[in-house]
Motif scaffolding. Structure first.
Motif, PDB file in Angstrom:
ATOM      1  N   GLU A  51       0.825  -1.198   0.000  1.00 25.10           N
ATOM      2  CA  GLU A  51       0.000   0.000   0.000  1.00 25.10           C
ATOM      3  C   GLU A  51       0.862   1.253   0.000  1.00 25.10           C
ATOM      4  N   THR A  52       0.273   2.339  -0.439  1.00 29.73           N
ATOM      5  CA  THR A  52       0.924   3.640  -0.337  1.00 29.73           C
ATOM      6  C   THR A  52      -0.138   4.684  -0.041  1.00 29.73           C
ATOM      7  N   TYR A  53       0.250   5.657   0.768  1.00 30.58           N
ATOM      8  CA  TYR A  53      -0.651   6.756   1.110  1.00 30.58           C
ATOM      9  C   TYR A  53      -0.492   7.853   0.063  1.00 30.58           C
ATOM     10  N   PHE A  54      -1.570   8.583  -0.194  1.00 31.44           N
ATOM     11  CA  PHE A  54      -1.447   9.699  -1.125  1.00 31.44           C
ATOM     12  C   PHE A  54      -2.341  10.841  -0.660  1.00 31.44           C
ATOM     13  N   CYS A  55      -1.957  12.061  -0.999  1.00 36.28           N
ATOM     14  CA  CYS A  55      -2.772  13.211  -0.624  1.00 36.28           C
ATOM     15  C   CYS A  55      -2.679  14.279  -1.701  1.00 36.28           C
ATOM     16  N   GLY A  56      -3.691  15.132  -1.740  1.00 36.00           N
ATOM     17  CA  GLY A  56      -3.764  16.190  -2.736  1.00 36.00           C
ATOM     18  C   GLY A  56      -5.096  16.896  -2.624  1.00 36.00           C
ATOM     19  N   ASP A  57      -5.250  17.995  -3.338  1.00 39.21           N
ATOM     20  CA  ASP A  57      -6.418  18.851  -3.141  1.00 39.21           C
ATOM     21  C   ASP A  57      -7.523  18.709  -4.185  1.00 39.21           C
ATOM     22  N   ASN A  58      -7.185  18.364  -5.405  1.00 42.96           N
ATOM     23  CA  ASN A  58      -8.181  18.336  -6.471  1.00 42.96           C
ATOM     24  C   ASN A  58      -8.812  16.952  -6.568  1.00 42.96           C
ATOM     25  N   THR A  59     -10.117  16.872  -6.345  1.00 42.40           N
ATOM     26  CA  THR A  59     -10.792  15.569  -6.305  1.00 42.40           C
ATOM     27  C   THR A  59     -10.650  14.805  -7.616  1.00 42.40           C
ATOM     28  N   LYS A  60     -10.843  15.487  -8.741  1.00 45.01           N
ATOM     29  CA  LYS A  60     -10.743  14.836 -10.043  1.00 45.01           C
ATOM     30  C   LYS A  60      -9.329  14.297 -10.279  1.00 45.01           C
ATOM     31  N   ASP A  61      -8.324  15.110  -9.984  1.00 43.58           N
ATOM     32  CA  ASP A  61      -6.941  14.681 -10.181  1.00 43.58           C
ATOM     33  C   ASP A  61      -6.541  13.588  -9.191  1.00 43.58           C
ATOM     34  N   LYS A  62      -7.104  13.642  -7.986  1.00 41.89           N
ATOM     35  CA  LYS A  62      -6.804  12.592  -7.002  1.00 41.89           C
ATOM     36  C   LYS A  62      -7.256  11.236  -7.504  1.00 41.89           C
ATOM     37  N   LEU A  63      -8.359  11.208  -8.238  1.00 39.77           N
ATOM     38  CA  LEU A  63      -8.836   9.944  -8.802  1.00 39.77           C
ATOM     39  C   LEU A  63      -7.836   9.395  -9.818  1.00 39.77           C
ATOM     40  N   VAL A  64      -7.215  10.290 -10.588  1.00 40.56           N
ATOM     41  CA  VAL A  64      -6.193   9.868 -11.549  1.00 40.56           C
ATOM     42  C   VAL A  64      -5.003   9.282 -10.813  1.00 40.56           C
ATOM     43  N   VAL A  65      -4.544   9.979  -9.762  1.00 43.63           N
ATOM     44  CA  VAL A  65      -3.407   9.492  -8.978  1.00 43.63           C
ATOM     45  C   VAL A  65      -3.739   8.145  -8.345  1.00 43.63           C
ATOM     46  N   LYS A  66      -4.943   8.013  -7.820  1.00 45.86           N
ATOM     47  CA  LYS A  66      -5.375   6.750  -7.206  1.00 45.86           C
ATOM     48  C   LYS A  66      -5.335   5.611  -8.229  1.00 45.86           C
ATOM     49  N   LYS A  67      -5.826   5.870  -9.424  1.00 43.63           N
ATOM     50  CA  LYS A  67      -5.836   4.834 -10.462  1.00 43.63           C
ATOM     51  C   LYS A  67      -4.419   4.445 -10.864  1.00 43.63           C
ATOM     52  N   LEU A  68      -3.521   5.413 -10.921  1.00 46.61           N
ATOM     53  CA  LEU A  68      -2.125   5.106 -11.260  1.00 46.61           C
ATOM     54  C   LEU A  68      -1.474   4.239 -10.189  1.00 46.61           C
ATOM     55  N   ILE A  69      -1.766   4.538  -8.931  1.00 42.85           N
ATOM     56  CA  ILE A  69      -1.229   3.735  -7.825  1.00 42.85           C
ATOM     57  C   ILE A  69      -1.739   2.300  -7.931  1.00 42.85           C
ATOM     58  N   GLU A  70      -3.035   2.164  -8.148  1.00 48.26           N
ATOM     59  CA  GLU A  70      -3.645   0.832  -8.207  1.00 48.26           C
ATOM     60  C   GLU A  70      -3.225   0.074  -9.459  1.00 48.26           C
ATOM     61  N   LEU A  71      -2.938   0.797 -10.514  1.00 50.45           N
ATOM     62  CA  LEU A  71      -2.527   0.160 -11.771  1.00 50.45           C
ATOM     63  C   LEU A  71      -1.277  -0.691 -11.584  1.00 50.45           C
ATOM     64  N   ILE A  72      -0.373  -0.250 -10.710  1.00 48.26           N
ATOM     65  CA  ILE A  72       0.884  -0.996 -10.532  1.00 48.26           C
ATOM     66  C   ILE A  72       0.874  -1.861  -9.273  1.00 48.26           C
ATOM     67  N   GLY A  73      -0.331  -2.145  -8.766  1.00 42.94           N
ATOM     68  CA  GLY A  73      -0.462  -3.177  -7.747  1.00 42.94           C
ATOM     69  C   GLY A  73      -0.451  -2.755  -6.299  1.00 42.94           C
ATOM     70  N   PHE A  74      -0.482  -1.442  -6.021  1.00 41.40           N
ATOM     71  CA  PHE A  74      -0.524  -0.999  -4.638  1.00 41.40           C
ATOM     72  C   PHE A  74      -1.942  -0.616  -4.247  1.00 41.40           C
ATOM     73  N   LYS A  75      -2.256  -0.775  -2.965  1.00 40.95           N
ATOM     74  CA  LYS A  75      -3.509  -0.264  -2.436  1.00 40.95           C
ATOM     75  C   LYS A  75      -3.312   1.225  -2.178  1.00 40.95           C
ATOM     76  N   ALA A  76      -4.212   2.052  -2.713  1.00 37.71           N
ATOM     77  CA  ALA A  76      -4.104   3.504  -2.577  1.00 37.71           C
ATOM     78  C   ALA A  76      -4.927   3.964  -1.383  1.00 37.71           C
ATOM     79  N   ILE A  77      -4.262   4.540  -0.386  1.00 35.22           N
ATOM     80  CA  ILE A  77      -4.937   5.000   0.824  1.00 35.22           C
ATOM     81  C   ILE A  77      -4.956   6.523   0.826  1.00 35.22           C
ATOM     82  N   ASP A  78      -6.155   7.080   0.729  1.00 37.65           N
ATOM     83  CA  ASP A  78      -6.329   8.529   0.653  1.00 37.65           C
ATOM     84  C   ASP A  78      -6.048   9.149   2.018  1.00 37.65           C
TER      85      ASP A  78
END
Length: 202
Positions: free
Chosen positions: A140-167
């Protein structure tokens, strides 16, 4: 989507290879004078993957992931300020020094570049990853950021390479994510072995 990974570190090559294996377009940005003679960099070049300078990678990327050593962060910020587009997503995967009087790296990047789309992710892995996790126990990896739409992109990129994305919430929480990394290093030092945190819900 074009992904640029900045830095000549183990984390840079590892994340890059994970994205390449998922069919993503990846370019690696390294500093001037960087030697690509290490095995992992020679393999990348043999397979015709782009190993370019910072400016070329930033100019042609939709997402840039910063994986450089702290000493090169000011140079990276300078190039991002000069060559990035306003819409580009910046993901900071680094950790500043463990000193309360010094701003965290994510804050520094935002201040130096003036960029609005800055996120924190992958910093819990450390720049030496996967050497710090030879058994691949970190899932897993934690991620943070302010823009909801862009956060979804970052979350998908994290999950794409096999990590659990924790907001972890807003970008103001980036110092907390760096603190988690530093705490894990302090515990690892006391135990003389690598230690990592895992989130549990009860």
């Amino acid at each position: 989507m074009n992904i640029g990974i900045l830095g000549g570190t183990n984390l840079a090559t590892n994340l890059g290879n994970k994205f390449i294996s998922r069919g993503m377009n990846v370019a690696f940005g390294v500093r001037e004078g960087f030697s690509t003679r290490k095995v992992e960099w020679r393999i990348l070049k043999m397979h015709n993957h782009n190993v370019l300078n910072y400016a070329e990678v930033i100019s042609n990327s939709d997402v840039v992931i910063i994986c450089c050593e702290n000493e090169f962060l000011p140079v990276v910020c300078k190039y991002i300020k000069e060559y990035s587009s306003p819409e580009m997503l910046i993901v900071d995967s680094t950790n500043g020094v463990n000193d309360e009087s010094v701003v965290c790296n994510t804050t520094l990047i935002r201040q130096e570049t003036g960029h609005q789309h800055v996120f924190k992710a992958f910093n819990n892995l450390g720049l030496d990853y996967p050497k710090s996790d030879p058994l691949e126990l970190i899932k897993e990896t934690y991620f943070c950021g302010d823009n909801t739409k862009d956060k979804l992109v970052v979350k998908k990129l994290i999950e794409l390479i096999g990590f659990k994305a924790i907001d972890a919430g807003a970008i103001k929480n980036a110092p907390l994510l760096e603190a988690v990394y530093h705490l894990s290093k302090e515990i690892s030092s006391a135990k003389a072995g690598d230690c990592h945190f895992r989130l549990m819900s009860v």
